[in-house]
Design a protein around this motif. Structure first.
Motif, PDB file in Angstrom:
ATOM      1  N   VAL A 169      -3.743   7.120   2.630  1.00 25.25           N
ATOM      2  CA  VAL A 169      -4.524   7.463   1.453  1.00 25.25           C
ATOM      3  C   VAL A 169      -5.970   7.003   1.624  1.00 25.25           C
ATOM      4  O   VAL A 169      -6.900   7.679   1.217  1.00 25.25           O
ATOM      5  CB  VAL A 169      -3.885   6.833   0.200  1.00 25.25           C
TER       6      VAL A 169
ATOM      7  N   TYR B 112       2.191  -1.119  -4.631  1.00 25.42           N
ATOM      8  CA  TYR B 112       1.416   0.108  -4.817  1.00 25.42           C
ATOM      9  C   TYR B 112       1.442   0.994  -3.569  1.00 25.42           C
ATOM     10  O   TYR B 112       0.422   1.583  -3.196  1.00 25.42           O
ATOM     11  CB  TYR B 112      -0.025  -0.225  -5.204  1.00 25.42           C
ATOM     12  N   VAL B 113       2.611   1.097  -2.948  1.00 22.90           N
ATOM     13  CA  VAL B 113       2.706   1.931  -1.747  1.00 22.90           C
ATOM     14  C   VAL B 113       3.835   2.951  -1.832  1.00 22.90           C
ATOM     15  O   VAL B 113       3.756   4.007  -1.214  1.00 22.90           O
ATOM     16  CB  VAL B 113       2.879   1.047  -0.486  1.00 22.90           C
TER      17      VAL B 113
ATOM     18  N   LEU C 198      -8.476   8.445  -5.590  1.00 16.05           N
ATOM     19  CA  LEU C 198      -7.457   7.422  -5.413  1.00 16.05           C
ATOM     20  C   LEU C 198      -6.606   7.252  -6.663  1.00 16.05           C
ATOM     21  O   LEU C 198      -5.386   7.076  -6.585  1.00 16.05           O
ATOM     22  CB  LEU C 198      -8.116   6.087  -5.035  1.00 16.05           C
TER      23      LEU C 198
ATOM     24  N   GLU D 169       4.703  -1.605  -8.525  1.00 13.90           N
ATOM     25  CA  GLU D 169       4.237  -0.230  -8.628  1.00 13.90           C
ATOM     26  C   GLU D 169       3.444  -0.057  -9.921  1.00 13.90           C
ATOM     27  O   GLU D 169       3.517  -0.902 -10.825  1.00 13.90           O
ATOM     28  CB  GLU D 169       5.429   0.735  -8.622  1.00 13.90           C
TER      29      GLU D 169
ATOM     30  N   VAL E 270      -4.039   9.944  -6.725  1.00 13.73           N
ATOM     31  CA  VAL E 270      -2.948   9.711  -5.774  1.00 13.73           C
ATOM     32  C   VAL E 270      -2.009   8.627  -6.273  1.00 13.73           C
ATOM     33  O   VAL E 270      -0.789   8.799  -6.325  1.00 13.73           O
ATOM     34  CB  VAL E 270      -3.503   9.337  -4.386  1.00 13.73           C
ATOM     35  N   TYR E 271      -2.561   7.482  -6.687  1.00  8.36           N
ATOM     36  CA  TYR E 271      -1.725   6.347  -7.052  1.00  8.36           C
ATOM     37  C   TYR E 271      -0.920   6.586  -8.320  1.00  8.36           C
ATOM     38  O   TYR E 271       0.153   6.031  -8.490  1.00  8.36           O
ATOM     39  CB  TYR E 271      -2.579   5.084  -7.191  1.00  8.36           C
TER      40      TYR E 271
ATOM     41  N   PRO F 171       3.755  12.710  -2.890  1.00  5.39           N
ATOM     42  CA  PRO F 171       3.784  11.813  -1.730  1.00  5.39           C
ATOM     43  C   PRO F 171       3.020  12.417  -0.567  1.00  5.39           C
ATOM     44  O   PRO F 171       2.775  13.628  -0.519  1.00  5.39           O
ATOM     45  CB  PRO F 171       5.281  11.687  -1.418  1.00  5.39           C
ATOM     46  N   THR F 172       2.662  11.586   0.372  1.00  2.00           N
ATOM     47  CA  THR F 172       1.869  12.049   1.505  1.00  2.00           C
ATOM     48  C   THR F 172       2.380  11.417   2.785  1.00  2.00           C
ATOM     49  O   THR F 172       2.995  10.357   2.756  1.00  2.00           O
ATOM     50  CB  THR F 172       0.380  11.695   1.317  1.00  2.00           C
TER      51      THR F 172
ATOM     52  N   GLU G 203       3.205   6.671  -2.369  1.00  9.98           N
ATOM     53  CA  GLU G 203       2.588   7.457  -1.300  1.00  9.98           C
ATOM     54  C   GLU G 203       3.625   8.081  -0.370  1.00  9.98           C
ATOM     55  O   GLU G 203       3.270   8.880   0.501  1.00  9.98           O
ATOM     56  CB  GLU G 203       1.668   6.561  -0.464  1.00  9.98           C
TER      57      GLU G 203
END
Length: 329
Positions: free
Chosen positions: A48, A162-163, A34, A189, A37-38, A43-44, A166
């Motif tokens: 997550v 915090y999105v 995690l 963020e 990723v963060y 990006p995904t 992603e």
């Protein structure tokens, strides 16, 4: 306003024992993924938080830090719009609900709350944790695909925390376009150069949609930071859990969560005359403050004993505070 400290205690109590039965190695591996990723650049198009193990690790490790960062951003916004409180709140990409907890800690009373996230395990755990906070027991936890095409009902407040990291760039723009149905939008963020870049893009999009910046900036003009030379971010102190110490190997009982944010609104607002953008430097008989000022400049101000009460305020000033302090601070 409520006290974020007491809400933080309630959150820690609700999180206690969450990892019972989850092997420590599995929790640590989930946390490491995690973090990648963060704080990463990839990006995904998939959630997550994939399963209960991910969600439990995220909640125990990240929720207190996200709560602290969002609480700090909301407090700065609340200072700029005294006497106002949101009647409705939508938490986009809210996961287990840290931003939702932060809103309930910032403003008294209850309000209709909708948490949108694409990970059902996160929503389920968020609903479970919210049972410990009376203001959140009636919140709606709704599965939704976060990004382009997202529909957001009109609300007083939309939080997006915090999105954005992603999402692809086009998905971020689509999400923020949907968020402009709100009176106020608060975006938080990670306090990294990439996180700041995403916040800066969100800021520009919200201004273009007719919003004014209430915090942290003392103006709605261009950011005075030269691109690539620095980035605007702040810090919130967070008590470390045993999982924090296990994953990071640290001995301190706390850590500082670095974050970037913007709070934009259609409401009448009184932004800070200036904002402390670095940790104040306290020296013998003087305090050095690095400020972002209303005339779109970054300046260092020296406050000395001859400034009287202002000197006392400078010694108490913290990174991220308004300067001079709002009345009552």
């Amino acid at each position: 306003m409520n006290a974020p400290e007491s809400a933080a205690d309630s959150l820690r109590a609700a999180l206690a024992g969450l990892l019972d039965g989850l092997p420590s190695r599995q929790a640590a591996q989930a946390v490491e993924r995690l973090i990648t990723v963060y704080r990463g650049r990839t990006p995904t198009d998939a959630p997550v938080l994939r399963d209960r193990a991910d969600v439990a690790a995220y909640a125990a490790y990240r929720m207190p830090a996200t709560f602290a960062a969002v609480s700090a951003a909301l407090a700065a916004f609340a200072d700029a719009v005294p006497g106002w409180a949101p009647r409705t709140h939508v938490d986009v990409g809210g996961g287990t609900g840290a931003a939702t907890w932060a809103v309930s800690a910032t403003w008294d009373g209850t309000r209709p709350v909708t948490v949108l996230d694409w990970a059902e395990p996160a929503l389920a755990l968020g609903r479970e944790l919210a049972a410990a906070r009376p203001e959140l027991r009636d919140a709606r936890w709704q599965r939704a695909r976060i990004g382009s095409g997202l529909g957001i009902d009109a609300a007083d407040l939309v939080t997006v925390s915090y999105v954005l990291g992603e999402l692809t760039e086009s998905a971020r723009a689509g999400l923020l376009d949907a968020a402009t149905a709100a009176q106020t939008v608060v975006v938080v963020e990670p306090g990294t150069p990439d996180g700041y870049t995403r916040v800066l893009a969100a800021r520009a999009q919200l201004i273009a949609a007719g919003f004014r910046i209430a915090a942290p900036c003392p103006h709605s003009a261009g950011c005075p930071i030269v691109p690539g030379s620095d980035w605007c971010h702040f810090a919130a102190r967070v008590s470390r859990s045993s999982l924090h110490r296990q994953v990071k190997g640290g001995s301190l009982p706390y850590e500082d969560e670095k974050f970037s944010y913007v709070a934009a609104t259609r409401l009448p607002a009184a932004p800070a005359p200036a904002r402390v953008v670095r940790k104040p430097q306290i020296r013998k008989g003087q305090v050095l403050l690095d400020l972002c000022e209303a005339d779109e400049q970054l300046r260092r101000t020296t406050v000395t004993k001859r400034h009287g009460d202002l000197y006392k305020a400078a010694r108490d000033a913290a990174w991220g505070d308004a300067w001079p302090p709002y009345d009552g601070e």
